[in-house]
Design a protein around this motif. Structure first.
Motif, PDB file in Angstrom:
ATOM      1  N   THR A 607       1.017  -1.255   0.112  1.00  0.00           N
ATOM      2  CA  THR A 607      -0.031  -0.101   0.034  1.00  0.00           C
ATOM      3  C   THR A 607       0.644   1.320  -0.167  1.00  0.00           C
ATOM      4  O   THR A 607       1.929   1.350   0.901  1.00  0.00           O
ATOM      5  N   SER A 609       1.267   5.480  -0.028  1.00  0.00           N
ATOM      6  CA  SER A 609       0.794   6.725   0.224  1.00  0.00           C
ATOM      7  C   SER A 609       0.829   7.989  -1.001  1.00  0.00           C
ATOM      8  O   SER A 609       1.944   7.854  -1.436  1.00  0.00           O
ATOM      9  N   GLN A 643      -4.397   6.698   0.109  1.00  0.00           N
ATOM     10  CA  GLN A 643      -3.478   5.482   0.057  1.00  0.00           C
ATOM     11  C   GLN A 643      -3.969   4.502  -1.037  1.00  0.00           C
ATOM     12  O   GLN A 643      -5.307   4.482  -1.581  1.00  0.00           O
TER      13      GLN A 643
END
Length: 657
Positions: A607, A609, A643
């Motif tokens: 994941t 940002s 995200q």
């Protein structure tokens, strides 16, 4: 008793003088440089966040000159020992500069500066200037005029050392043996780095090219290089002296067929090029540093506003035989269809097309809104490469005549290949070509060449250097194709971090060959190809596309390659590590492009940002691969945390715009 006290006083004074130190600390206090003159020898050390990255390492120069009183042998000037620290002048550096061709076209440079004077036998010998920013350390020597009658010298040796932390591993590209490789054109900076290797090696016996990347265990990263090199010095590289000890090395005397000097000659007083050290607890500092251009100034003004942009290049797919009039006309049409600004016409155009027909071809290209870059052999006495045009670029009289012809017919730029190494005479040739080309309004790309050392800011018509094992090798060897992703994950942290890199990749053919059915086979995906167009930076990009890609490549890939920018306002590191994967973002205007590639055997599932890049709830376009490297594009809405969960398979890519 008085005599004993006097001697004790002298001893105490000597001990004090032998251990003078100066600390230079970054504005944020995170980087510390300590300089000492203990026992008359100058050393420095560098720490980041309290961790030592460079242990005390030597500084100094050994000079020589001939005297008219006795010319039988040179006299030495030892600026390595017997030195004492003198005055220290400290100041704050706060500068802003703008260069369109950089990865960040507007740079705010803030640093602490300390110029330390050193004396020898009571006389001023030299100064060393240090600059320390929040991510970079730089230093250079300033050598004073020896006396009123001594205005020149030769640097016999530079003992500048880098005793890297013993816990480090390295990502270093070997320096090639001189007069080896194709037609004795080495060294040419065209070697791959060894990934995460132990210290203590010396490459193939010649050390390592700059930039030199090190990882200090879990404490962070360090990138060593140099900048500000002109014809006043030679290009240097790094040699290993054993274990964790590295030092500056001058060119091998055998370079350039043994002609020219390895030791640079100086006109005094003068400053040497800067030695640079980029440091970060994460690789972010490596990706985002601007140190190569922070420390230099323009050498001359641009004769015009230069036009950058995308272009095509027949040679990478169709090879030497394509450098004829008809094939180049086909590629000009292809460039026009893609909305590209230039075509690069490679070697042998002089014999296959000729100057007269090239004028005709240039007119045709102009009618299509396309400019031309022409390839040249650097020539001279330094190699045996048969490709023409040759016998032009190495001499002012032939070079300036050729540039007048280029200006008359509207040639946009040149690519000059097969240089002879890093001796001072070769550095002068780079500078002379750039200067004469600017007079004619011609941009310059160098190939088979050295590393750019702040040249983007110094020379406004300079575009890029190859100085890497670039895309042409994908045509020549399947092993290169098999490892394309691996080295693509290194360049943003190392070679491309410190200067524009002429890569010439982003192929959409399945095979490197004219018919797209035979040849070396591309192992990376189409999404990888478009990601590389963002990942590997140069303001002029000649992509490895072919006219057949208009019909045999995915429409979304061609559409992206039509639109992808080559000029950037900013760059941001998102995630990654050299040799594994990399995800970064570039901005042009208000538009961000996020790109990523993966070289790990396993798929990257993570994941990321996108804070500071996209807004919460914003819909973005996501290009991604499935497990079989089949690419697709879809729209995705970001969550409130900005995200995004992503997957990049081995040899795959990612683009978000």
């Amino acid at each position: 008793m008085k005599k004993a006290l006097f001697l004790l006083s002298l001893l105490f004074s000597a001990l004090t003088m032998s251990a003078n130190t100066v600390d230079v600390i970054s504005p944020n206090g995170n980087i510390k440089v300590n300089v000492s003159d203990e026992c008359g020898k100058i050393t420095y050390s560098v720490s980041l966040a309290g961790n030592e990255f460079i242990a005390p390492s030597p500084l100094g120069l050994l000079l020589s000159y001939y005297s008219e009183r006795d010319a039988s042998k040179p006299r030495e000037i030892n600026l390595c020992e017997g030195l004492a620290m003198g005055d220290v002048v400290q100041k704050d550096i706060d500068e802003t500069y703008n260069v369109r061709s950089l990865k960040k076209n507007s740079v705010h440079y803030v640093a602490k500066s300390a110029t330390i004077s050193f004396t020898r036998n009571g006389k001023k010998a030299m100064d060393i200037e240090f600059r320390v920013s929040d991510t970079d350390v730089a230093f250079r020597y300033y050598i004073h005029q020896l006396n009123k009658d001594r205005m020149s010298a030769v640097v016999q040796k530079e003992i500048t050392g880098f005793n890297v932390a013993e816990t480090s591993t390295s990502y270093l590209a070997p320096q090639m043996q001189p007069m080896t490789g194709f037609a004795a054109t080495a060294p040419s900076y065209e070697t791959h780095p060894e990934i995460d290797a132990p210290l203590g090696k010396n490459g193939w016996g010649e050390g390592y090219v700059f930039p030199a990347l090190f990882k200090n265990a879990d404490k962070g990263w360090m990138l060593i290089s140099e900048t500000g090199t002109t014809g006043n010095y030679c290009g240097c590289h790094l040699q290993n002296l054993g274990d964790n000890k590295y030092a500056i090395a001058f060119p091998n005397p055998k370079e350039a067929n043994g002609n020219g000097t390895s030791q640079p000659g100086l006109s005094l007083p003068c400053a040497t090029p800067w030695r640079t050290i980029t440091l970060g607890t994460t690789p972010q500092a490596l990706v985002e540093t601007t140190v190569s251009n922070d420390l230099v100034e323009p050498v001359y003004e641009a004769s015009k506003q230069y036009t950058y942009g995308k272009g095509t290049w027949s040679w990478i797919q169709w090879m030497d035989g394509s450098c004829n009039y008809d094939d180049q006309k086909t590629y000009i049409d292809f460039a026009a269809d893609m909305g590209y600004k230039t075509v690069l016409i490679d070697a042998f155009w002089d014999s296959n097309i000729g100057h007269e027909k090239m004028e005709e071809l240039a007119k045709y290209a102009a009618s299509k809104g396309v400019g031309i870059f022409l390839w040249y052999n650097s020539n001279g006495y330094w190699n045996h490469a048969p490709q023409g045009p040759f016998g032009i670029m190495h001499r002012a009289v032939t070079r300036t005549r050729e540039f007048r012809w280029m200006k008359k017919i509207g040639i946009r730029g040149i690519k000059v290949d097969f240089f002879g190494g890093d001796k001072q005479q070769q550095m002068q040739l780079y500078e002379d070509i750039l200067n004469d080309a600017n007079d004619a309004g011609v941009m310059v790309i160098f190939h088979g060449c050295t590393l750019p050392r702040g040249w983007e800011r110094m020379y406004p018509n300079f575009v890029a250097c190859e100085a890497v094992r670039a895309s042409e090798n994908l045509h020549f060897g399947q092993n290169e194709c098999d490892n394309e992703a691996l080295y693509a994950t290194v360049h943003p942290f190392c070679r491309n971090s410190l200067g524009n890199m002429d890569w010439g990749g982003s192929a959409l053919n399945k095979f490197y060959g004219r018919n797209n059915q035979r040849g070396t086979q591309r192992k990376t995906s189409d999404v990888f190809a478009i990601a590389a167009a963002v990942l590997l930076q140069s303001p002029v990009q000649h992509f490895a596309l072919a006219p057949n890609n208009l019909t045999d490549a995915p429409a979304w890939a061609i559409d992206f390659m039509k639109r992808v920018p080559t000029e950037w306002n900013d760059v941001k590191y998102i995630a990654g590590e050299p040799g594994k994967y990399v995800i970064l973002a570039r901005r042009t205007g208000s538009d961000w492009y996020v790109c990523g590639v993966n070289a790990m055997k396993e798929a990257l599932n993570t994941t990321i940002s996108l804070d500071g890049i996209f807004e919460a709830g914003q819909t973005v376009k996501l290009y991604s691969d499935d497990a079989n490297l089949v690419g697709s594009v879809k729209e995705v809405k970001l969550n409130k945390k900005k995200q995004l969960k992503i997957t990049i398979p081995n040899n795959g890519g990612l683009v978000i715009e």
